[in-house]
Design a protein around this motif. Structure first.
Motif, short mmCIF file in Angstrom:
data_model
loop_
_atom_site.label_atom_id
_atom_site.label_comp_id
_atom_site.label_asym_id
_atom_site.label_seq_id
_atom_site.Cartn_x
_atom_site.Cartn_y
_atom_site.Cartn_z
N VAL A 95 23.38 26.50 4.94
CA VAL A 95 24.60 25.71 4.78
C VAL A 95 25.02 25.63 3.30
O VAL A 95 24.20 25.37 2.42
CB VAL A 95 24.39 24.28 5.33
N TYR A 96 26.29 25.88 3.05
CA TYR A 96 26.88 25.82 1.71
C TYR A 96 27.56 24.46 1.59
O TYR A 96 28.73 24.30 1.91
CB TYR A 96 27.87 26.97 1.57
N SER B 200 35.10 24.10 5.17
CA SER B 200 34.46 23.95 6.48
C SER B 200 33.59 25.15 6.83
O SER B 200 32.51 25.00 7.40
CB SER B 200 35.53 23.75 7.55
N ALA B 201 34.09 26.35 6.49
CA ALA B 201 33.31 27.56 6.81
C ALA B 201 31.96 27.52 6.11
O ALA B 201 30.94 27.92 6.69
CB ALA B 201 34.10 28.80 6.38
N GLY B 202 31.93 27.03 4.88
CA GLY B 202 30.67 26.92 4.17
C GLY B 202 29.75 25.88 4.76
O GLY B 202 28.54 26.09 4.90
N LYS C 16 28.18 26.89 8.37
CA LYS C 16 27.42 28.13 8.52
C LYS C 16 26.19 27.87 9.39
O LYS C 16 25.50 26.86 9.22
CB LYS C 16 26.99 28.65 7.15
N PRO C 17 25.87 28.78 10.31
CA PRO C 17 24.72 28.56 11.20
C PRO C 17 23.39 28.57 10.45
O PRO C 17 22.41 27.99 10.90
CB PRO C 17 24.80 29.73 12.19
N SER D 42 34.74 20.52 9.50
CA SER D 42 33.35 20.06 9.33
C SER D 42 33.26 18.55 9.16
O SER D 42 32.17 18.00 9.19
CB SER D 42 32.73 20.75 8.12
N GLN E 185 29.47 23.85 -3.41
CA GLN E 185 30.78 24.48 -3.55
C GLN E 185 31.52 23.95 -4.77
O GLN E 185 32.16 24.71 -5.52
CB GLN E 185 31.62 24.24 -2.29
N ASP F 227 37.99 27.07 3.98
CA ASP F 227 36.82 27.62 3.33
C ASP F 227 35.72 26.57 3.13
O ASP F 227 34.53 26.89 3.21
CB ASP F 227 37.21 28.22 1.97
#
Length: 342
Positions: A142-143, A133-135, A138-139, A278, A148, A131
């Motif tokens: 960016v989170y 890395s997913a944040g 993001k294209p 990431s 986070q 999670d």
């Protein structure tokens, strides 16, 4: 970009016997799911929920490429803040305490009948590598890791307030600039005295105890994750001592960690839910010549075959025949669409 290059990277030693706390949700960890665990309200507060309490928050595992980042929280009555945590049990920054000492303290917090169990409540937020890395990958929008982390901290504190605990003072180890972070938290919790400081885990016993909750939970989560590579039958409490030592500390500076990543990298998918894709360490390995398989995804936004909704509309000029003027009344409620349009 590594998650925290500017912060000091501390080499950690895995405990020979890792205490598996109730905050270890094995299925969520193996599935790469982030989750929150809250202890029951301590006995001493059940008798008088209006008792004024102090609360501390700290994290473990901000910089590693492997494993989750865990936020820990601990609260107890203000009157016992220093006497119980500092004087009786000698809590300190979890990085200073030996692994076995951390494990023993966490076990005492979780064991019914102990003074720590009767007096202290605690919670953890396990932020999975997947999670995180997913944040960060993001294209758009960016989170980042700081955002986070701040959201996790705020939600953990809100969860305790929701239980009805009377929190009067909050102490937190800073993310970035302490004054900026503190002002944001004061807007969220305006009736509570908040202190955000660097090295808070060494200054305030409740933050030290929170760091122990976070660190022991992360250590055990790493053990659970590593068992997935050793056995298909993993159950809580049945771990081999020090199993996760095979991949080192999880930090990019660890030779064991880098060697493990190289040995277990899939050229298409990289690694499992335990890896922060990431992080520069992971991305560099995947993108290095000859290591990974490059995949190019079609850009649907530029698809020449894509049709817009307005392409199906009929203009007035298209409805005129032999240059005869259009009857406005006939088309007042709309115009027929020829079947050929579809």
């Amino acid at each position: 970009m590594e998650g925290t290059e500017s912060q000091e990277i501390v080499q950690e030693v895995s405990a020979e016997d890792v205490f598996i706390a109730p905050s270890i949700h094995e299925k969520d960890i193996l599935a790469g799911v982030s989750y929150t665990h809250c202890s029951p309200i301590p006995e001493i507060l059940k008798h008088d929920i209006s008792t004024e309490c102090v609360l501390g928050v700290d994290e473990a595992g901000r910089g590693p490429v492997l494993g989750p980042m865990v936020y820990g929280l601990l609260y107890l009555p203000l009157t016992q803040h220093h006497t119980l945590l500092a004087q009786t049990h000698h809590f300190d920054d979890s990085k200073v305490l030996k692994p076995q000492v951390r494990s023993n303290l966490m076990q005492a917090i979780c064991t019914p009948g102990t003074d720590l169990y009767r007096t202290c409540g605690w919670a953890t937020r396990v932020m999975s590598a997947r999670d995180i890395s997913a944040g960060m990958l993001k294209p758009a929008g960016v989170y980042n890791l700081n955002a986070q982390a701040m959201d996790a901290t705020i939600q953990l504190i809100k969860d305790i307030f929701t239980q009805g605990v009377n929190i009067k003072e909050i102490y937190i180890d800073t993310i970035g600039k302490a004054d900026v972070y503190q002002k944001k938290l004061e807007r969220v919790f305006p009736t509570t005295m908040i202190t955000v400081a660097e090295k808070a885990d060494s200054l305030y016993p409740c933050v030290s105890a929170a760091s122990v909750c976070a660190k022991v939970t992360r250590d055990a989560a790493l053990e659970v994750s590593h068992q997935a590579y050793n056995s298909s039958d993993v159950s809580a409490g049945e771990f081999k001592a020090g199993g996760a030592d095979a991949w080192g500390t999880g930090y990019p500076s660890s030779a064991k960690t880098v060697n493990w990543l190289k040995a277990h990298m899939d050229p298409l998918f990289g690694w499992g839910n335990e890896c922060r894709m990431s992080w520069g360490t992971a991305k560099d390995m995947l993108e290095a010549k000859g290591n990974g398989i490059k995949v190019e995804w079609p850009d649907t936004n530029n698809d020449e075959q894509a049709r817009r909704m307005t392409d199906f509309y009929i203009t007035a000029s298209a409805m005129e025949v032999d240059d005869e003027p259009e009857d406005e009344l006939a088309t007042w409620y709309g115009k027929p669409v020829p079947a050929s349009t579809f």
